[in-house]
Design a protein around this motif. Structure first.
Motif, PDB file in Angstrom:
ATOM      1  N   TRP A  87       7.166   2.898   6.296  1.00 18.95           N
ATOM      2  CA  TRP A  87       6.667   1.868   5.394  1.00 18.95           C
ATOM      3  C   TRP A  87       7.884   1.651   4.208  1.00 18.95           C
ATOM      4  CZ3 TRP A  87       6.312   2.069   0.108  1.00 18.95           C
ATOM      5  CH2 TRP A  87       5.362   0.711  -0.377  1.00 18.95           C
ATOM      6  N   GLN A  88       8.135   0.588   3.798  1.00 17.99           N
ATOM      7  CA  GLN A  88       9.074   0.254   2.792  1.00 17.99           C
ATOM      8  C   GLN A  88       8.255  -0.839   1.743  1.00 17.99           C
ATOM      9  OE1 GLN A  88      12.287  -0.710   5.254  1.00 17.99           O
ATOM     10  NE2 GLN A  88      11.418  -2.707   5.921  1.00 17.99           N
ATOM     11  N   PRO A  89       8.716  -0.655   0.570  1.00 12.49           N
ATOM     12  CA  PRO A  89       8.231  -1.711  -0.436  1.00 12.49           C
ATOM     13  C   PRO A  89       8.732  -3.073  -0.301  1.00 12.49           C
ATOM     14  CG  PRO A  89       9.896  -0.482  -1.345  1.00 12.49           C
ATOM     15  CD  PRO A  89       9.822   0.094   0.009  1.00 12.49           C
ATOM     16  N   TRP A  90       9.044  -3.559   0.730  1.00 13.93           N
ATOM     17  CA  TRP A  90       9.249  -5.077   1.042  1.00 13.93           C
ATOM     18  C   TRP A  90       9.496  -5.274   2.205  1.00 13.93           C
ATOM     19  CZ3 TRP A  90      13.497  -5.443   4.404  1.00 13.93           C
ATOM     20  CH2 TRP A  90      14.207  -4.278   4.646  1.00 13.93           C
ATOM     21  N   ARG A  91       9.365  -6.658   2.767  1.00 13.37           N
ATOM     22  CA  ARG A  91       9.378  -7.200   3.885  1.00 13.37           C
ATOM     23  C   ARG A  91      10.000  -8.718   4.105  1.00 13.37           C
ATOM     24  NH1 ARG A  91       4.688 -10.370   5.824  1.00 13.37           N
ATOM     25  NH2 ARG A  91       3.407 -10.556   3.905  1.00 13.37           N
ATOM     26  N   HIS A  92      10.420  -8.887   5.188  1.00 15.84           N
ATOM     27  CA  HIS A  92      11.300 -10.052   5.563  1.00 15.84           C
ATOM     28  C   HIS A  92      10.028 -10.981   6.260  1.00 15.84           C
ATOM     29  CE1 HIS A  92      15.232  -8.417   4.224  1.00 15.84           C
ATOM     30  NE2 HIS A  92      14.788  -8.949   3.055  1.00 15.84           N
ATOM     31  N   VAL A  93      10.160 -12.016   6.005  1.00 13.97           N
ATOM     32  CA  VAL A  93       9.286 -13.064   6.836  1.00 13.97           C
ATOM     33  C   VAL A  93      10.116 -14.248   7.142  1.00 13.97           C
ATOM     34  CG1 VAL A  93       6.887 -14.358   7.092  1.00 13.97           C
ATOM     35  CG2 VAL A  93       7.293 -12.359   5.615  1.00 13.97           C
ATOM     36  N   GLY A  94       9.913 -14.867   8.134  1.00 14.62           N
ATOM     37  CA  GLY A  94      10.737 -16.211   8.687  1.00 14.62           C
ATOM     38  C   GLY A  94      11.974 -16.167   9.217  1.00 14.62           C
ATOM     39  N   PRO A  95      12.671 -17.109   9.343  1.00 16.30           N
ATOM     40  CA  PRO A  95      13.957 -17.181  10.115  1.00 16.30           C
ATOM     41  C   PRO A  95      15.241 -16.508   9.515  1.00 16.30           C
ATOM     42  CG  PRO A  95      13.692 -19.207   8.889  1.00 16.30           C
ATOM     43  CD  PRO A  95      12.375 -18.546   8.714  1.00 16.30           C
ATOM     44  N   GLU A  96      16.153 -16.105  10.037  1.00 14.64           N
ATOM     45  CA  GLU A  96      17.293 -15.519   9.544  1.00 14.64           C
ATOM     46  C   GLU A  96      17.790 -16.488   8.534  1.00 14.64           C
ATOM     47  OE1 GLU A  96      18.939 -12.299   9.730  1.00 14.64           O
ATOM     48  OE2 GLU A  96      16.782 -11.944  10.738  1.00 14.64           O
ATOM     49  N   ALA A 103      17.673  -3.444  -1.305  1.00 14.78           N
ATOM     50  CA  ALA A 103      17.304  -4.489  -0.095  1.00 14.78           C
ATOM     51  C   ALA A 103      17.484  -6.069  -0.250  1.00 14.78           C
ATOM     52  CB  ALA A 103      15.893  -4.194   0.558  1.00 14.78           C
ATOM     53  N   LEU A 104      17.058  -6.278  -1.486  1.00 15.54           N
ATOM     54  CA  LEU A 104      17.158  -7.779  -1.916  1.00 15.54           C
ATOM     55  C   LEU A 104      18.521  -7.928  -2.259  1.00 15.54           C
ATOM     56  CD1 LEU A 104      16.000 -10.375  -2.817  1.00 15.54           C
ATOM     57  CD2 LEU A 104      15.513  -9.494  -4.648  1.00 15.54           C
ATOM     58  N   ALA A 105      19.311  -6.907  -2.761  1.00 17.31           N
ATOM     59  CA  ALA A 105      20.821  -7.382  -2.822  1.00 17.31           C
ATOM     60  C   ALA A 105      21.621  -7.336  -1.976  1.00 17.31           C
ATOM     61  CB  ALA A 105      21.362  -6.215  -3.852  1.00 17.31           C
ATOM     62  N   ASP A 106      21.318  -6.729  -0.720  1.00 20.99           N
ATOM     63  CA  ASP A 106      21.868  -6.497   0.545  1.00 20.99           C
ATOM     64  C   ASP A 106      21.794  -7.912   1.296  1.00 20.99           C
ATOM     65  OD1 ASP A 106      22.985  -4.287   0.158  1.00 20.99           O
ATOM     66  OD2 ASP A 106      21.951  -3.270   1.392  1.00 20.99           O
TER      67      ASP A 106
END
Length: 243
Positions: free
Chosen positions: A4-13, A121-124
């Motif tokens: 588990w991590q406190p963020w997730r990505h959704v949608g296309p690259e 993660a957001l910065a990267d």
């Protein structure tokens, strides 16, 4: 099994110079090992999350091709839209509600577990995608329990020093017949932590959009606003590119 991590990505690259959306308050999740000491019903209210934002951001990502970076933990556990040294980063009160489980909490541990991984993660992600425009998506309640005044704006644009994208968006939302807040119901000069860090500090353009929660509490409202925000943000991005 994925950790588990406190963020997730959704949608296309993300695509270079494209749009992306960031939602710091998209979740009301509280880990089992954290006891906030509040009534469970509060987790469905605005003190725990930005109501409607997850649905709007998901639709923007899946239906309109705008990649999203979404928080996966409640703002009552750790407010990701606050600086690390802000006393409210682990809030002990919110809109008149005491959060007793946070009194004396190990703030450094919360930062290590939630805040820092989310922002690293957001910065990267932003460094890799190099977006042309970041949409920072939030929602606000029609009125605070602790204050009596009503908030007439259906949508608002917040900004600190970079107001150019907001100026375009305020006009475009106004053309939809909406009452648009200009740094209201609160000012981005005082509350703009994520965009100060990830946009203004890097010279990236952004739209900090606040939608009034009654506009996006239903799936139909979320679909309407996802479409409208994606369209207006795309138009703003083109204006910025042409400037």
């Amino acid at each position: 099994m994925t950790e588990w991590q406190p963020w997730r990505h959704v949608g296309p690259e993300p695509r270079k110079k494209g749009l992306v959306v960031v939602a710091d308050h998209a979740s009301n999740f509280v880990p089992d090992d954290i006891e906030l000491g509040i009534e469970n019903k509060l987790l469905g209210e605005h003190v725990a999350l930005d109501i409607g934002v997850e649905g709007v951001a998901e639709r923007m990502a899946r239906r309109h091709g705008v990649p999203a970076h979404l928080a996966c933990v409640s703002r009552l556990v750790c407010d990701l839209h606050r600086e690390e040294d802000n006393p409210a980063v682990v809030p002990t009160t919110s809109d008149g509600h005491l959060i007793p489980g946070n009194i004396g909490a190990d703030v450094e541990a919360r930062l290590d577990r939630f805040h820092r991984p989310y922002h690293h993660a957001l910065a990267d992600w932003l460094d890799e995608s190099d977006p042309g425009l970041i949409i920072s998506l939030h929602s606000f309640t029609p009125a605070l329990a602790s204050k009596v005044e009503e908030r007439p704006w259906e949508v608002a644009l917040l900004y600190n020093t970079d107001d150019l994208p907001a100026r375009h968006a305020i006009r475009l939302f106004g053309e939809q017949g909406l009452t648009v807040g200009d740094n209201q119901p609160y000012s981005g000069k005082e509350l703009n932590a994520t965009m100060n860090r990830h946009a203004e500090a890097h010279g990236r353009h952004y739209l900090a959009i606040e939608v009034r929660q009654d506009q996006i509490v239903t799936e139909a409202g979320q679909a309407r606003w996802a479409s409208m925000i994606a369209d207006i943000a795309g138009r703003v991005a083109l204006m910025l590119e042409a400037a």
